[in-house]
Motif scaffolding. Structure first.
Motif, PDB file in Angstrom:
ATOM      1  N   ALA A  42       0.822  -1.205   0.000  1.00  0.00           N
ATOM      2  CA  ALA A  42       0.000   0.000   0.000  1.00  0.00           C
ATOM      3  C   ALA A  42       0.860   1.261   0.000  1.00  0.00           C
ATOM      4  CB  ALA A  42      -0.945   0.003   1.209  1.00  0.00           C
ATOM      5  N   ASP A  43       2.088   1.159   0.502  1.00  0.00           N
ATOM      6  CA  ASP A  43       2.999   2.313   0.523  1.00  0.00           C
ATOM      7  C   ASP A  43       3.926   2.345  -0.689  1.00  0.00           C
ATOM      8  OD1 ASP A  43       2.131   3.630   2.790  1.00  0.00           O
ATOM      9  OD2 ASP A  43       3.360   2.403   4.121  1.00  0.00           O
ATOM     10  N   GLN A  44       3.670   1.496  -1.650  1.00  0.00           N
ATOM     11  CA  GLN A  44       4.474   1.447  -2.872  1.00  0.00           C
ATOM     12  C   GLN A  44       3.805   2.342  -3.912  1.00  0.00           C
ATOM     13  OE1 GLN A  44       6.733  -2.184  -4.458  1.00  0.00           O
ATOM     14  NE2 GLN A  44       4.758  -2.407  -5.425  1.00  0.00           N
ATOM     15  N   PRO A  45       4.479   3.231  -4.540  1.00  0.00           N
ATOM     16  CA  PRO A  45       5.908   3.476  -4.533  1.00  0.00           C
ATOM     17  C   PRO A  45       6.350   4.584  -3.581  1.00  0.00           C
ATOM     18  CG  PRO A  45       4.957   4.665  -6.363  1.00  0.00           C
ATOM     19  CD  PRO A  45       3.816   3.962  -5.647  1.00  0.00           C
ATOM     20  N   ARG A  46       5.424   5.161  -2.787  1.00  0.00           N
ATOM     21  CA  ARG A  46       5.761   6.329  -1.964  1.00  0.00           C
ATOM     22  C   ARG A  46       7.009   6.090  -1.110  1.00  0.00           C
ATOM     23  NH1 ARG A  46       4.721   8.250   2.955  1.00  0.00           N
ATOM     24  NH2 ARG A  46       3.420   6.490   3.574  1.00  0.00           N
ATOM     25  N   THR A  47       6.978   5.101  -0.226  1.00  0.00           N
ATOM     26  CA  THR A  47       8.137   4.822   0.633  1.00  0.00           C
ATOM     27  C   THR A  47       8.630   3.388   0.506  1.00  0.00           C
ATOM     28  OG1 THR A  47       6.764   4.172   2.521  1.00  0.00           O
ATOM     29  CG2 THR A  47       7.400   6.521   2.352  1.00  0.00           C
ATOM     30  N   ARG A  48       7.997   2.599  -0.345  1.00  0.00           N
ATOM     31  CA  ARG A  48       8.354   1.186  -0.467  1.00  0.00           C
ATOM     32  C   ARG A  48       8.656   0.832  -1.918  1.00  0.00           C
ATOM     33  NH1 ARG A  48       8.027   2.180   4.219  1.00  0.00           N
ATOM     34  NH2 ARG A  48       7.287   0.832   5.892  1.00  0.00           N
ATOM     35  N   HIS A  49       9.488  -0.214  -2.056  1.00  0.00           N
ATOM     36  CA  HIS A  49       9.823  -0.754  -3.378  1.00  0.00           C
ATOM     37  C   HIS A  49       9.958  -2.265  -3.219  1.00  0.00           C
ATOM     38  CE1 HIS A  49      11.468  -0.916  -7.418  1.00  0.00           C
ATOM     39  NE2 HIS A  49      12.460  -1.668  -6.953  1.00  0.00           N
ATOM     40  N   ALA A  66      12.355  -0.176   2.182  1.00  0.00           N
ATOM     41  CA  ALA A  66      11.700   1.031   2.682  1.00  0.00           C
ATOM     42  C   ALA A  66      12.715   2.149   2.529  1.00  0.00           C
ATOM     43  CB  ALA A  66      11.307   0.871   4.145  1.00  0.00           C
ATOM     44  N   ALA A  67      12.267   3.302   2.047  1.00  0.00           N
ATOM     45  CA  ALA A  67      13.186   4.420   1.844  1.00  0.00           C
ATOM     46  C   ALA A  67      12.495   5.719   2.229  1.00  0.00           C
ATOM     47  CB  ALA A  67      13.643   4.475   0.395  1.00  0.00           C
ATOM     48  N   ALA A  68      13.200   6.505   3.030  1.00  0.00           N
ATOM     49  CA  ALA A  68      12.698   7.818   3.419  1.00  0.00           C
ATOM     50  C   ALA A  68      13.911   8.707   3.684  1.00  0.00           C
ATOM     51  CB  ALA A  68      11.821   7.727   4.655  1.00  0.00           C
ATOM     52  N   GLY A  69      13.886   9.888   3.128  1.00  0.00           N
ATOM     53  CA  GLY A  69      15.011  10.800   3.300  1.00  0.00           C
ATOM     54  C   GLY A  69      16.279  10.183   2.751  1.00  0.00           C
ATOM     55  N   ASP A  70      17.339  10.223   3.543  1.00  0.00           N
ATOM     56  CA  ASP A  70      18.611   9.695   3.047  1.00  0.00           C
ATOM     57  C   ASP A  70      18.922   8.294   3.569  1.00  0.00           C
ATOM     58  OD1 ASP A  70      19.218  10.263   5.673  1.00  0.00           O
ATOM     59  OD2 ASP A  70      20.936  11.546   5.226  1.00  0.00           O
ATOM     60  N   GLN A  71      17.894   7.618   4.088  1.00  0.00           N
ATOM     61  CA  GLN A  71      18.086   6.283   4.639  1.00  0.00           C
ATOM     62  C   GLN A  71      17.137   5.289   3.999  1.00  0.00           C
ATOM     63  OE1 GLN A  71      18.300   6.012   8.936  1.00  0.00           O
ATOM     64  NE2 GLN A  71      17.176   4.096   8.901  1.00  0.00           N
ATOM     65  N   ALA A  98      20.094  -0.390  -6.050  1.00  0.00           N
ATOM     66  CA  ALA A  98      19.930   0.591  -7.126  1.00  0.00           C
ATOM     67  C   ALA A  98      18.754   1.515  -6.828  1.00  0.00           C
ATOM     68  CB  ALA A  98      19.729  -0.113  -8.466  1.00  0.00           C
ATOM     69  N   GLU A  99      17.669   0.963  -6.305  1.00  0.00           N
ATOM     70  CA  GLU A  99      16.507   1.789  -5.971  1.00  0.00           C
ATOM     71  C   GLU A  99      16.824   2.723  -4.807  1.00  0.00           C
ATOM     72  OE1 GLU A  99      12.581   3.310  -6.260  1.00  0.00           O
ATOM     73  OE2 GLU A  99      13.866   2.230  -7.675  1.00  0.00           O
ATOM     74  N   ALA A 100      17.555   2.226  -3.811  1.00  0.00           N
ATOM     75  CA  ALA A 100      17.947   3.072  -2.682  1.00  0.00           C
ATOM     76  C   ALA A 100      18.767   4.262  -3.184  1.00  0.00           C
ATOM     77  CB  ALA A 100      18.740   2.261  -1.653  1.00  0.00           C
ATOM     78  N   ALA A 101      19.721   3.995  -4.055  1.00  0.00           N
ATOM     79  CA  ALA A 101      20.550   5.067  -4.612  1.00  0.00           C
ATOM     80  C   ALA A 101      19.697   6.024  -5.448  1.00  0.00           C
ATOM     81  CB  ALA A 101      21.683   4.479  -5.450  1.00  0.00           C
ATOM     82  N   ARG A 102      18.786   5.484  -6.248  1.00  0.00           N
ATOM     83  CA  ARG A 102      17.913   6.312  -7.085  1.00  0.00           C
ATOM     84  C   ARG A 102      17.080   7.265  -6.228  1.00  0.00           C
ATOM     85  NH1 ARG A 102      13.056   7.127  -8.935  1.00  0.00           N
ATOM     86  NH2 ARG A 102      12.059   5.519  -7.699  1.00  0.00           N
ATOM     87  N   ARG A 103      16.692   6.801  -5.050  1.00  0.00           N
ATOM     88  CA  ARG A 103      15.871   7.612  -4.144  1.00  0.00           C
ATOM     89  C   ARG A 103      16.715   8.545  -3.273  1.00  0.00           C
ATOM     90  NH1 ARG A 103      10.382   5.005  -2.417  1.00  0.00           N
ATOM     91  NH2 ARG A 103       9.928   3.689  -4.215  1.00  0.00           N
TER      92      ARG A 103
END
Length: 162
Positions: A42-49, A66-71, A98-103
């Protein structure tokens, strides 16, 4: 994305029955519930991948970030036993990093069972280092080793504090 005959694609709600089978097989003591995975999606793509790995038409693994801000945090990663050590886990982890870096993440964290040396070794091959220990983290009382991988500063970040 393909690696070693593995095709990755975004996880959907339609994948949940097979993903739940893999979840229960891989983590029999502390498997996530279907409701937990639905909440993640449900949180994809906002904070989840979340991605699934397929070999042919068969889903053989999945992973989530899970990705938010720089973490970013690796939420889960699982591969069917008969497809381990064949590049599936590597393809999944490559996709999450790769997704973490993209975000814009500069660090990626995870927890791994202290009684799972093969997973720990895989994470170390990816450049994760041990950070700490969470005592009795898992449902069966097993400790979790926390690990981190530094991806580097964001563009324009000179490393100074706020």
């Amino acid at each position: 994305m393909r690696q070693a005959g593995v095709a990755l694609r975004q996880m959907t709600h339609e994948d949940l029955p097979v993903v739940m089978d893999i979840e229960r097989t891989t983590f029999p003591v502390d498997a996530w519930t279907e409701a937990m995975l639905r909440g993640e999606l449900a949180d994809q793509p906002r904070t989840r991948h979340y991605v699934v790995a397929q070999v042919g038409d068969r889903v053989v693994g999945y992973a989530g970030l899970a990705a938010a801000g720089d973490q970013a945090d690796v939420q889960t990663i699982a591969v069917l036993a008969d497809h381990r050590r064949a590049g599936v886990g590597t393809a999944l982890m490559d996709a999450l990093l790769a997704e973490a870096a993209r975000r814009g993440a500069v660090s990626v964290f995870l927890e791994v069972r202290a009684d799972n040396p093969p997973a720990q070794a895989m994470y170390e091959r990816f450049g994760f280092r041990r950070l700490g220990l969470r005592r009795r983290y898992y449902d069966d009382g097993t400790d979790a080793i926390t690990m981190v991988k530094d991806l580097g500063p964001r563009d324009g970040d000179l490393g100074g504090g706020a």
